[in-house]
Design a protein around this motif. Structure first.
Motif, mmCIF file in Angstrom:
data_model
loop_
_atom_site.group_PDB
_atom_site.id
_atom_site.type_symbol
_atom_site.label_atom_id
_atom_site.label_comp_id
_atom_site.label_asym_id
_atom_site.label_seq_id
_atom_site.Cartn_x
_atom_site.Cartn_y
_atom_site.Cartn_z
ATOM 1 N N LEU A 138 0.709 -1.183 0.114
ATOM 2 C CA LEU A 138 0.115 0.003 0.078
ATOM 3 C C LEU A 138 0.687 1.258 -0.057
ATOM 4 O O LEU A 138 0.526 2.400 0.002
ATOM 5 N N GLY A 139 2.081 1.186 0.109
ATOM 6 C CA GLY A 139 2.905 2.179 0.043
ATOM 7 C C GLY A 139 3.321 2.719 1.553
ATOM 8 O O GLY A 139 3.958 3.915 1.857
ATOM 9 N N LEU A 140 2.674 2.475 2.604
ATOM 10 C CA LEU A 140 2.615 3.127 4.103
ATOM 11 C C LEU A 140 4.123 2.920 4.524
ATOM 12 O O LEU A 140 4.446 3.856 4.983
ATOM 13 N N VAL A 141 4.875 1.822 4.363
ATOM 14 C CA VAL A 141 6.169 1.737 5.069
ATOM 15 C C VAL A 141 7.137 2.580 4.396
ATOM 16 O O VAL A 141 7.641 3.381 5.301
ATOM 17 N N LYS A 142 7.222 2.736 2.990
ATOM 18 C CA LYS A 142 8.025 3.561 2.425
ATOM 19 C C LYS A 142 7.778 4.902 2.738
ATOM 20 O O LYS A 142 8.874 5.851 2.930
ATOM 21 N N THR A 143 6.462 5.375 2.434
ATOM 22 C CA THR A 143 6.110 6.771 2.767
ATOM 23 C C THR A 143 6.443 7.267 4.332
ATOM 24 O O THR A 143 7.032 8.452 4.748
ATOM 25 N N GLU A 144 6.338 6.543 5.132
ATOM 26 C CA GLU A 144 6.275 6.910 6.690
ATOM 27 C C GLU A 144 7.927 6.923 6.860
ATOM 28 O O GLU A 144 8.317 7.685 7.664
ATOM 29 N N HIS A 145 8.595 5.935 6.291
ATOM 30 C CA HIS A 145 10.126 5.685 6.592
ATOM 31 C C HIS A 145 10.799 7.167 5.896
ATOM 32 O O HIS A 145 11.340 7.859 6.717
ATOM 33 N N ALA A 146 10.338 7.455 4.906
ATOM 34 C CA ALA A 146 10.840 8.626 4.120
ATOM 35 C C ALA A 146 10.718 9.694 4.859
ATOM 36 O O ALA A 146 11.320 10.794 5.128
ATOM 37 N N ARG A 147 9.461 9.946 5.561
ATOM 38 C CA ARG A 147 8.753 10.994 5.991
ATOM 39 C C ARG A 147 9.487 11.215 7.501
ATOM 40 O O ARG A 147 10.100 12.355 7.598
ATOM 41 N N SER A 148 10.071 10.208 8.344
ATOM 42 C CA SER A 148 10.530 10.163 9.371
ATOM 43 C C SER A 148 12.135 10.727 9.128
ATOM 44 O O SER A 148 12.631 11.393 9.905
ATOM 45 N N SER A 149 12.660 10.117 7.955
ATOM 46 C CA SER A 149 14.040 10.506 7.723
ATOM 47 C C SER A 149 14.460 11.889 6.912
ATOM 48 O O SER A 149 15.428 12.366 6.466
ATOM 49 N N GLY A 150 13.134 12.738 6.564
ATOM 50 C CA GLY A 150 13.169 13.719 5.888
ATOM 51 C C GLY A 150 13.255 13.626 4.381
ATOM 52 O O GLY A 150 13.775 14.915 3.937
ATOM 53 N N ASN A 151 12.948 12.757 3.990
ATOM 54 C CA ASN A 151 13.080 12.542 2.218
ATOM 55 C C ASN A 151 11.979 12.835 1.702
ATOM 56 O O ASN A 151 10.900 12.310 2.365
#
Length: 137
Positions: free
Chosen positions: A124-137
């Motif tokens: 669903l894209g949740l993992v990649k989106t949340e990981h990127a948001r947390s790391s500022g990407n």
């Protein structure tokens, strides 16, 4: 009467959660729009998913993707520790109450169930989106 510690309550709480999740996951797999009369829909179960970066909490050595089911006293969640490819390498259930907490790493069928759900979160894209948001990407 003394309230039981989180460690004493952990296994019963985990088994209750797993029972609900198995029920909802099976229902979701047959029909993503289906709803259970008491538990609702799989997509509505819990509070949300996010990535908790390393160092967010004192003494936190690793980041993890969190499926938070409840918060306050008590709170519970599943934590998915990932490798550099965002694949789950450890899945942990955490049961937390005021100034107390306990956790257990999953294995066997329990691990397989939660890993399957984690793969769905990835699809669903949740993992990649949340990981990127947390790391500022």
């Amino acid at each position: 009467m003394r309230q039981k510690s989180c460690q004493e309550r952990l296994e019963a709480e985990l088994q209750d959660r797993l029972r609900d999740i198995r029920t909802l996951w099976r229902l979701y797999q047959r029909n993503p729009e289906a709803s259970h009369r008491e538990l609702g829909r799989f997509e509505e179960y819990g509070l949300g998913c996010d990535y908790v970066a390393k160092g967010t909490f004192q003494d936190q050595k690793r980041g993890y993707f969190r499926w938070q089911l409840s918060w306050g006293g008590p709170a519970d969640e599943f934590r998915f520790y990932m490798d550099e490819n965002l694949e789950a390498v450890e899945i942990e259930y955490c049961f937390l109450d005021w100034y107390d907490g306990a956790s257990r790493s999953l294995s066997g069928e329990d691990y397989s169930l939660l890993d399957e759900i984690f793969q769905n979160f990835k699809d669903l894209g949740l993992v990649k989106t949340e990981h990127a948001r947390s790391s500022g990407n």
